[in-house]
Design a protein around this motif. Sequence first.
Motif, PDB file in Angstrom:
ATOM      1  N   LEU A  71      -0.958  62.937  17.140  1.00 36.64           N
ATOM      2  CA  LEU A  71      -1.030  61.672  16.403  1.00 36.64           C
ATOM      3  C   LEU A  71      -2.388  61.597  15.701  1.00 36.64           C
ATOM      4  CD1 LEU A  71       0.291  59.188  19.126  1.00 36.64           C
ATOM      5  CD2 LEU A  71       1.468  59.798  16.996  1.00 36.64           C
ATOM      6  N   SER A 121       1.377  61.751  22.034  1.00 38.30           N
ATOM      7  CA  SER A 121       2.062  62.386  20.901  1.00 38.30           C
ATOM      8  C   SER A 121       3.489  62.747  21.281  1.00 38.30           C
ATOM      9  CB  SER A 121       1.302  63.645  20.450  1.00 38.30           C
ATOM     10  OG  SER A 121      -0.012  63.313  20.056  1.00 38.30           O
ATOM     11  N   SER A 126       5.487  59.277  21.623  1.00 35.87           N
ATOM     12  CA  SER A 126       5.755  58.521  20.398  1.00 35.87           C
ATOM     13  C   SER A 126       6.689  59.255  19.439  1.00 35.87           C
ATOM     14  CB  SER A 126       4.449  58.154  19.695  1.00 35.87           C
ATOM     15  OG  SER A 126       3.832  59.330  19.261  1.00 35.87           O
ATOM     16  N   MET A 127       6.817  60.589  19.649  1.00 36.81           N
ATOM     17  CA  MET A 127       7.748  61.408  18.862  1.00 36.81           C
ATOM     18  C   MET A 127       9.203  60.934  18.980  1.00 36.81           C
ATOM     19  SD  MET A 127       7.885  64.296  17.280  1.00 36.81           S
ATOM     20  CE  MET A 127       9.345  65.047  18.021  1.00 36.81           C
ATOM     21  N   GLN A 175      12.433  58.624  19.108  1.00 35.55           N
ATOM     22  CA  GLN A 175      12.754  57.416  18.341  1.00 35.55           C
ATOM     23  C   GLN A 175      12.932  56.171  19.212  1.00 35.55           C
ATOM     24  OE1 GLN A 175      14.722  60.126  18.425  1.00 35.55           O
ATOM     25  NE2 GLN A 175      16.881  59.568  18.730  1.00 35.55           N
ATOM     26  N   SER A 183       1.557  54.759  18.566  1.00 30.91           N
ATOM     27  CA  SER A 183       2.883  54.638  17.960  1.00 30.91           C
ATOM     28  C   SER A 183       2.963  55.649  16.824  1.00 30.91           C
ATOM     29  CB  SER A 183       3.093  53.231  17.394  1.00 30.91           C
ATOM     30  OG  SER A 183       2.173  53.000  16.344  1.00 30.91           O
ATOM     31  N   LYS A 184       4.178  55.973  16.441  1.00 32.65           N
ATOM     32  CA  LYS A 184       4.347  56.953  15.367  1.00 32.65           C
ATOM     33  C   LYS A 184       3.699  56.426  14.079  1.00 32.65           C
ATOM     34  CE  LYS A 184       8.338  59.422  15.128  1.00 32.65           C
ATOM     35  NZ  LYS A 184       9.338  58.573  15.706  1.00 32.65           N
ATOM     36  N   LYS A 185       3.891  55.134  13.835  1.00 28.39           N
ATOM     37  CA  LYS A 185       3.442  54.555  12.572  1.00 28.39           C
ATOM     38  C   LYS A 185       1.922  54.434  12.462  1.00 28.39           C
ATOM     39  CE  LYS A 185       4.934  50.752   9.655  1.00 28.39           C
ATOM     40  NZ  LYS A 185       5.613  49.452   9.820  1.00 28.39           N
TER      41      LYS A 185
END
Length: 251
Positions: free
Chosen positions: A74, A177, A180-181, A183, A204-206
């Motif tokens: 991330l 990482s 958060s990968m 979904q 978070s991914k975002k």
Amino acid sequence: LPYYSVRMRASKSKPHEEGGKHISGGEQLVLFDEIRGAVDKLLLKSLTHSRGTPDFAQIQFEIVDEPIQVISPLTITTHITHSVDEGQLLAQNLLMKCGVPFHIIQKAYLLMEDHAELSGAILIDSKTGRRLDESHGNGKGIRVSRMDWRDENFKKWNREIAANQNDRLKEAITLASKVSMHQATVAELCWSDDPDYTTGYVASKKFGYQRITSLKEYGDEQGCRIFFVNSSEDITKYIDYLKKNPVLIQW
Ligand code: PML
């Protein structure tokens, strides 16, 4: 070449499923020739933790048959905060930006406090605040396993991107990482149970890995690891991913 998962857990008084105090844990994913080094490193970690001296520890290795997934770390941002209030407020704002409503965050904190003897992560439904992991283990949370970041690659990233942080960051961002990968993960909130370490993060991914330097007071042994989860996903499969899918981080 096959990889091996090497895991350690250490506790005080009794094996922690039976109610002992969790001291530390650790995960590595290594090649056969590296098992000895990994066991050594994990043994040292178990013996030198500031939560105390363990009187029970277990280190095990097993071959990993599933194909290894290689993912990027991330992105990292560090927020220097000057008080726990400032740090906590920032963490809550970041969680809300990820889509977790304020009242769900409050509910999650209460659930954490009720379960002080966790050694893994608790999974909270980001819409209802309900705990989702209790029927999937010993009630002590879900232990994310089978992930690592090869040393040379981490060191390069650490030098060039993270300004030479410690191994704690390596373990935390590796886990974050992987988590958060998937979904089903809306966001993760974490801080250490090490009384000498006050930095934690919202991931978070975002928004990536958002480090916050003061999420608790020094001396506090209450850690936190919460995954806010989208419960319209299959939770059994999600937990299986967290525990079993082998992931290597590569920058
Ligand atoms: C832990 O190791 O117990 C969690 C540490 C989280 C923060 C790591 C960092 O970003 O420095």
